[in-house]
Design a protein around this motif. Structure first.
Motif, short mmCIF file in Angstrom:
data_model
loop_
_atom_site.label_atom_id
_atom_site.label_comp_id
_atom_site.label_asym_id
_atom_site.label_seq_id
_atom_site.Cartn_x
_atom_site.Cartn_y
_atom_site.Cartn_z
N TRP A 1 18.00 3.06 -19.46
CA TRP A 1 17.41 1.72 -19.39
C TRP A 1 18.48 0.65 -19.18
O TRP A 1 18.23 -0.35 -18.51
CB TRP A 1 16.64 1.42 -20.67
N ARG A 2 19.64 0.85 -19.75
CA ARG A 2 20.72 -0.14 -19.61
C ARG A 2 21.13 -0.30 -18.14
O ARG A 2 21.50 -1.38 -17.70
CB ARG A 2 21.93 0.31 -20.44
N ARG A 3 21.04 0.79 -17.37
CA ARG A 3 21.51 0.78 -15.98
C ARG A 3 20.40 0.57 -14.95
O ARG A 3 20.69 0.37 -13.78
CB ARG A 3 22.25 2.09 -15.70
N MET A 4 19.15 0.66 -15.38
CA MET A 4 18.04 0.53 -14.42
C MET A 4 17.87 -0.91 -13.97
O MET A 4 18.08 -1.84 -14.75
CB MET A 4 16.72 0.93 -15.10
N PRO A 5 17.42 -1.08 -12.72
CA PRO A 5 16.99 -2.42 -12.31
C PRO A 5 15.82 -2.85 -13.21
O PRO A 5 15.05 -2.01 -13.68
CB PRO A 5 16.52 -2.24 -10.87
N LEU A 6 15.72 -4.13 -13.46
CA LEU A 6 14.71 -4.65 -14.38
C LEU A 6 13.30 -4.18 -14.03
O LEU A 6 12.52 -3.82 -14.91
CB LEU A 6 14.77 -6.18 -14.43
N GLU A 7 12.97 -4.16 -12.74
CA GLU A 7 11.62 -3.76 -12.33
C GLU A 7 11.33 -2.32 -12.73
O GLU A 7 10.22 -2.00 -13.16
CB GLU A 7 11.45 -3.91 -10.81
N GLN A 8 12.29 -1.45 -12.57
CA GLN A 8 12.13 -0.04 -12.94
C GLN A 8 12.10 0.10 -14.47
O GLN A 8 11.32 0.88 -15.01
CB GLN A 8 13.26 0.78 -12.34
N TYR A 9 12.95 -0.63 -15.15
CA TYR A 9 13.01 -0.61 -16.62
C TYR A 9 11.66 -0.98 -17.22
O TYR A 9 11.18 -0.32 -18.15
CB TYR A 9 14.11 -1.56 -17.10
N VAL A 10 11.05 -2.03 -16.71
CA VAL A 10 9.78 -2.52 -17.25
C VAL A 10 8.71 -1.42 -17.18
O VAL A 10 7.95 -1.22 -18.13
CB VAL A 10 9.33 -3.79 -16.49
N VAL A 11 8.66 -0.69 -16.10
CA VAL A 11 7.69 0.40 -15.96
C VAL A 11 8.05 1.55 -16.88
O VAL A 11 7.19 2.08 -17.60
CB VAL A 11 7.60 0.87 -14.48
N ASP A 12 9.31 1.94 -16.90
CA ASP A 12 9.73 3.10 -17.67
C ASP A 12 9.58 2.89 -19.17
O ASP A 12 9.14 3.78 -19.89
CB ASP A 12 11.18 3.47 -17.32
N VAL A 13 9.95 1.72 -19.66
CA VAL A 13 9.86 1.47 -21.10
C VAL A 13 8.40 1.49 -21.53
O VAL A 13 8.05 2.04 -22.58
CB VAL A 13 10.56 0.16 -21.51
N ARG A 14 7.53 0.92 -20.75
CA ARG A 14 6.10 0.91 -21.10
C ARG A 14 5.53 2.32 -21.14
O ARG A 14 4.80 2.68 -22.05
CB ARG A 14 5.34 0.05 -20.08
N ARG A 15 5.88 3.14 -20.18
CA ARG A 15 5.40 4.53 -20.15
C ARG A 15 5.97 5.33 -21.31
O ARG A 15 5.27 6.14 -21.92
CB ARG A 15 5.76 5.19 -18.82
N SER A 16 7.23 5.14 -21.62
CA SER A 16 7.85 5.87 -22.73
C SER A 16 7.22 5.47 -24.06
O SER A 16 6.98 6.33 -24.92
CB SER A 16 9.35 5.60 -22.76
N LEU A 17 6.98 4.20 -24.25
CA LEU A 17 6.38 3.73 -25.50
C LEU A 17 4.97 4.26 -25.69
O LEU A 17 4.54 4.52 -26.81
CB LEU A 17 6.37 2.20 -25.54
N ARG A 18 4.25 4.41 -24.62
CA ARG A 18 2.87 4.89 -24.70
C ARG A 18 2.82 6.25 -25.38
O ARG A 18 1.90 6.56 -26.12
CB ARG A 18 2.24 4.95 -23.32
N ARG A 19 3.80 7.09 -25.12
CA ARG A 19 3.80 8.44 -25.68
C ARG A 19 4.47 8.49 -27.06
O ARG A 19 4.00 9.15 -27.97
CB ARG A 19 4.52 9.39 -24.73
N ALA A 20 5.61 7.85 -27.20
CA ALA A 20 6.41 8.00 -28.42
C ALA A 20 5.99 7.05 -29.54
O ALA A 20 6.14 7.40 -30.71
CB ALA A 20 7.88 7.77 -28.09
N ASP A 21 5.48 5.89 -29.20
CA ASP A 21 5.19 4.89 -30.22
C ASP A 21 4.20 5.39 -31.28
O ASP A 21 4.42 5.15 -32.45
CB ASP A 21 4.68 3.60 -29.58
N PRO A 22 3.14 6.05 -30.93
CA PRO A 22 2.25 6.52 -32.00
C PRO A 22 2.83 7.71 -32.78
O PRO A 22 2.60 7.85 -33.97
CB PRO A 22 0.98 6.96 -31.28
N MET A 23 3.59 8.55 -32.11
CA MET A 23 4.06 9.79 -32.71
C MET A 23 5.21 9.59 -33.71
O MET A 23 5.16 10.13 -34.82
CB MET A 23 4.52 10.74 -31.60
N LEU A 24 6.22 8.84 -33.35
CA LEU A 24 7.39 8.72 -34.21
C LEU A 24 7.09 8.07 -35.56
O LEU A 24 7.56 8.58 -36.59
CB LEU A 24 8.52 8.00 -33.48
N PRO A 25 6.31 7.00 -35.64
CA PRO A 25 6.01 6.46 -36.97
C PRO A 25 5.22 7.43 -37.85
O PRO A 25 5.41 7.45 -39.07
CB PRO A 25 5.18 5.20 -36.66
N ILE A 26 4.37 8.24 -37.25
CA ILE A 26 3.62 9.23 -38.04
C ILE A 26 4.58 10.25 -38.65
O ILE A 26 4.52 10.55 -39.84
CB ILE A 26 2.53 9.90 -37.18
#
Length: 151
Positions: A33-58
Motif C-alpha cells: 500500500w505504501r508504494r501503490m498509486p493512490l487510485e490502486q490503494y483505494v481499491v485494494d484497501v477497501r477489498r482487503s478490509l471487506r474480508r479481514a475486518d470482520p474476522m480479525l476482531p472476532i
C-alpha cells in the motif's frame, strides 16, 4: 479436557490466528500500500478490509477472552502474570484499533469502490504507522500468552 487446558487452547489458537492476520497485513499489505498509486490503494484497501475486518476482531475477542479465563482460572505465579500482561496488550490493541483504525477504515468502506476519501494520502500514512505499532503489540501479546501456556 480441563478448564485450564480449554482456556489455554482458546487463548492460543484464536489468539495465534489474530496475531498472524495482523502480521500478514504488516508484512504484505502495508508494504504494498505504501508504494501503490493512490487510485490502486483505494481499491485494494477497501477489498482487503471487506474480508479481514470482520474476522480479525472476532479472533482477537475470543483469544482475549481465553486469556482472561486462563489468568483467572487458577494459573499460578509467572503464568498468571504473563496471561494478565497478554490480556492487557490484547485489550490495548483492540481499543486502539477501534479508536484509530476503524474510523479510517469506515471512510473507505462507505464510499463506492475506487472513490478516495478526502485526505486519503494522510490516512494511508496514519494507518501504516499505527499498524506497525499494533503489530509489535500483538506479537508481544502472543509471546506472553504462549509463555504463560508453557510456564
Amino acid at each position: 479436557m480441563t478448564s485450564s487446558q480449554l482456556s489455554a487452547w482458546l487463548m492460543l489458537v484464536p489468539g495465534g490466528l489474530w496475531t498472524g492476520g495482523i502480521l500478514i497485513f504488516a508484512v504484505e499489505r502495508t508494504n504494498l500500500w505504501r508504494r501503490m498509486p493512490l487510485e490502486q490503494y483505494v481499491v485494494d484497501v477497501r477489498r482487503s478490509l471487506r474480508r479481514a475486518d470482520p474476522m480479525l476482531p472476532i479472533f482477537g475477542a475470543i483469544g482475549g477472552a481465553g486469556t482472561l479465563w486462563f489468568a483467572l482460572d487458577g494459573s499460578a505465579g509467572g503464568a498468571r502474570t504473563l496471561a494478565w500482561i497478554g490480556a492487557a496488550l490484547i485489550v490495548l490493541v483492540m481499543i486502539s484499533s477501534i479508536v484509530i483504525a476503524e474510523p479510517i477504515n469506515t471512510r473507505f468502506r462507505r464510499l463506492p469502490e475506487g472513490t478516495a476519501p478526502e485526505r486519503a494520502e494522510r490516512y494511508r500514512t496514519i494507518w501504516r504507522r499505527f499498524h506497525f505499532v499494533r503489530t509489535v503489540l500483538a506479537l508481544a501479546a502472543f509471546a506472553c500468552v504462549s509463555a504463560a501456556a508453557v510456564a
